[in-house]
Write an enzyme that holds these catalytic residues in place. Structure first.
Site, PDB file in Angstrom:
ATOM      1  N   HIS A 173      -7.742 -14.438  21.775  1.00 41.75           N
ATOM      2  CA  HIS A 173      -8.056 -13.013  21.721  1.00 41.75           C
ATOM      3  C   HIS A 173      -6.778 -12.191  21.764  1.00 41.75           C
ATOM      4  O   HIS A 173      -6.488 -11.542  22.770  1.00 41.75           O
ATOM      5  CB  HIS A 173      -8.981 -12.622  22.873  1.00 41.75           C
ATOM      6  CG  HIS A 173     -10.271 -13.359  22.883  1.00 41.75           C
ATOM      7  ND1 HIS A 173     -10.919 -13.724  24.057  1.00 41.75           N
ATOM      8  CD2 HIS A 173     -11.040 -13.813  21.872  1.00 41.75           C
ATOM      9  CE1 HIS A 173     -12.037 -14.378  23.742  1.00 41.75           C
ATOM     10  NE2 HIS A 173     -12.130 -14.432  22.437  1.00 41.75           N
ATOM     11  N   VAL A 182       0.876  -1.168   0.000  1.00 42.34           N
ATOM     12  CA  VAL A 182       0.000   0.000   0.000  1.00 42.34           C
ATOM     13  C   VAL A 182       0.908   1.211   0.000  1.00 42.34           C
ATOM     14  O   VAL A 182       1.706   1.386   0.923  1.00 42.34           O
ATOM     15  CB  VAL A 182      -0.912   0.041   1.250  1.00 42.34           C
ATOM     16  CG1 VAL A 182      -1.762   1.313   1.246  1.00 42.34           C
ATOM     17  CG2 VAL A 182      -1.790  -1.187   1.344  1.00 42.34           C
TER      18      VAL A 182
END
Length: 542
Positions: free
Chosen positions: A467, A235
């Site tokens: 998590h 990007v």
């Protein structure tokens, strides 16, 4: 860059909770959106019947398998994660809880917004979109957790979880088909939950509210394009505007084929691990050199531990119900949930063993095994074999709000120095939660079970977590965070982070609802795109 020169307006990298929310809200604001997802799209027909179907369940591209459940091994922790169109929602346990208010007063996001005032509205929106309701399928494992809580004096803390599952109408048969019950007929048909316990192997009945049935489904109806099995590898700003004000060119790769897309803005929503990895590479290759030095800091595991209790020869089927059906609090900081896999999905049994106590884990484990060999040999044999593991076992997912942090960076591992990968640094994090282990041992003794823990806890002295959070946290400036309180990456225009990597404190509960709510907050500040004018141009509304 004029809009006519763009392939799309926004590219969203990842289709999990942050990515799917972003895709829908950007499409609703009039933007042309492309979602790039490295995983594949799953349907009830293609999902695996058990997790022994490793080629359909396990995500390990280096081994040639492209399922949706992955495991990443680090020096400090083993991270369990998902890859699919719909992100981790395909394999998560659809437990959607709000954290205690104090988390907004902790970590690097404290004071950046009046969080306790603004977040309730975003939580309400996320709850409505994800179809949050109270679990209606309490089953044997949940009742056992309730009894265990009563035995240690915390019975009043027992609750049925808030989950993203469609249960149908009272009195109707499980599995019944209903027209879209959530979005006024704009969503897909749904089927009432059967209580099979298969949520984490992928719901094959259309009852689980995965993102491809709500946020992402509606985003596609509004014109968003999902490009699956494709990775973003670069990007960089277009032209001389190094801050990205002239737009970005995004390079993708599918197999050996590369493609380039031009856009106005980019949303990084590839999960904590995926976003950190990509941002590190973009900073180091010079594509986005102004990325904050805070990248990789503030990584948290939700202070989590995976343990359990096995009941060898149990006549109760502990696999029935929903993946996480109930929970308790054993103290002010420690939260335990009853978790399950469906009958026949016994692969996780390969990663468990008898629990040890004390500081000298391996010695204690060996003594425990020898003691069981002498006093309960049949129970020991049944404990170590995988057959009927899911039917006979209660997984206890333990989380704490107490803070602890890691640092990540790109590095070379001693056993594979040929490529750079994310590695962890910093002080060792706790391998287990003493109060949770003590609870499991006491409960097992009272109920005739055998307390279990992960092999990694005993032999590697590291915990597991489902998590992984943080790493691109919010901060007042580039010295304290990768992005600001509205997800905007410091130093760039129209560049956002919108996933679990922005979470800046241990939540102590399952984070999916908070990630969705934070994404709602971030996207609420992106200006709408005005309709096309008579002159054929569009302006951004303030």
């Amino acid at each position: 860059m004029h809009s006519a020169d763009r392939d799309v307006d926004f590219i969203v990298i990842g289709s999990g909770f942050g990515g799917s929310v972003s895709a829908l809200r950007l499409a609703e604001k009039g933007y042309r959106v492309a979602v790039i997802e490295q995983g594949r799209r799953w349907t009830p027909e293609t999902l695996p019947t058990t997790n022994w179907r490793l080629s359909r369940w396990l995500w390990a591209p280096s081994l040639g398998v492209h399922g949706f459940f992955g495991m990443r091994f680090f020096r400090h922790v083993i991270v369990l994660h998902g890859n699919a169109v719909g992100g981790g929602s395909i394999t998560y346990a659809q437990t959607l809880l709000e954290p205690p208010p104090r988390v907004w007063r902790e970590g690097s996001w404290a004071g950046l917004e009046d969080w306790e005032r603004i977040m309730p509205a975003h939580y309400a929106t996320a709850r409505r979109m994800l179809g949050v309701t109270t679990n209606e399928r309490l089953a044997a494992a949940d009742f056992r957790l309730r009894d265990m809580a009563q035995s240690v004096g915390v019975g009043d803390s027992f609750y049925a979880t808030d989950v993203g599952i469609f249960f149908g109408e009272e009195g109707d048969a499980p599995g019944k088909t209903y027209a879209d019950p959530y979005f006024g007929g704009e969503g897909p048909d749904r089927h009432a939950c059967t209580g099979c316990g298969g949520c984490m192997v992928g719901c094959r009945y259309g009852a689980k509210n995965t993102l491809d049935l709500n946020y992402l489904y509606l985003a596609e109806k509004r014109g968003a394009t999902v490009i699956e099995q494709t990775r973003v590898v670069d990007v960089r700003p277009i032209g001389d505007a190094s801050d990205g004000s002239g737009g970005y060119v995004v390079t993708t790769r599918k197999g050996g084929v590369s493609a380039r897309l031009r856009c106005k803005g980019v949303v990084f929503a590839a999960s904590s691990l995926g976003t950190q990895d990509l941002l590190f590479r973009l900073r180091e290759n010079g594509a986005l050199p102004a990325i904050s030095p805070a990248l990789g800091h503030g990584v948290r595991t939700n202070a989590e531990s995976l343990i359990g209790i096995r009941f060898p020869g149990s006549t109760d089927d502990l696999s029935r119900g929903v993946a996480i059906g109930s929970g308790i609090y054993i103290d002010a900081h420690t939260h335990i949930e009853a978790t399950r896999y469906p009958a026949g999905s016994d692969v996780m049994g390969l990663l468990t063993t008898v629990m040890a106590k004390g500081r000298h884990r391996r010695t204690s484990w060996l003594l425990t095994v020898l003691s069981m060999l002498l006093t309960r040999p049949r129970a020991l044999f049944r404990l170590v074999r995988t057959k009927n593991w899911a039917r006979e076992s209660m997984i206890l997912l333990c989380m704490q709000t107490l803070d602890g942090q890691l640092t990540m960076r790109l590095g070379r591992r001693w056993f594979w120095p040929f490529a750079r990968r994310l590695v962890t640094e910093g002080p060792k994090i706790p391998t287990f939660i003493p109060s949770a282990n003590a609870f499991a041992m006491k409960a097992a003794q009272a109920t005739g079970g055998v307390a279990m823990t992960s092999l990694s806890e005993i032999f590697l002295d590291i915990p597991m977590t489902a998590h992984c959070l943080g790493g691109a946290v919010m901060g007042r400036d580039a010295g304290t965070g990768v992005c600001d309180s509205r997800g905007r990456i410091h130093g760039y225009r129209n560049l956002y982070v919108c996933d679990g990597s922005v979470l800046s404190a241990n939540l102590g509960v399952n984070p999916s609802l908070t990630i969705a709510a934070i994404a709602e907050h971030v996207m609420s500040h992106v200006p709408e795109l005005a309709p096309i004018s008579a002159a054929g141009t569009r302006e951004v509304r303030p």
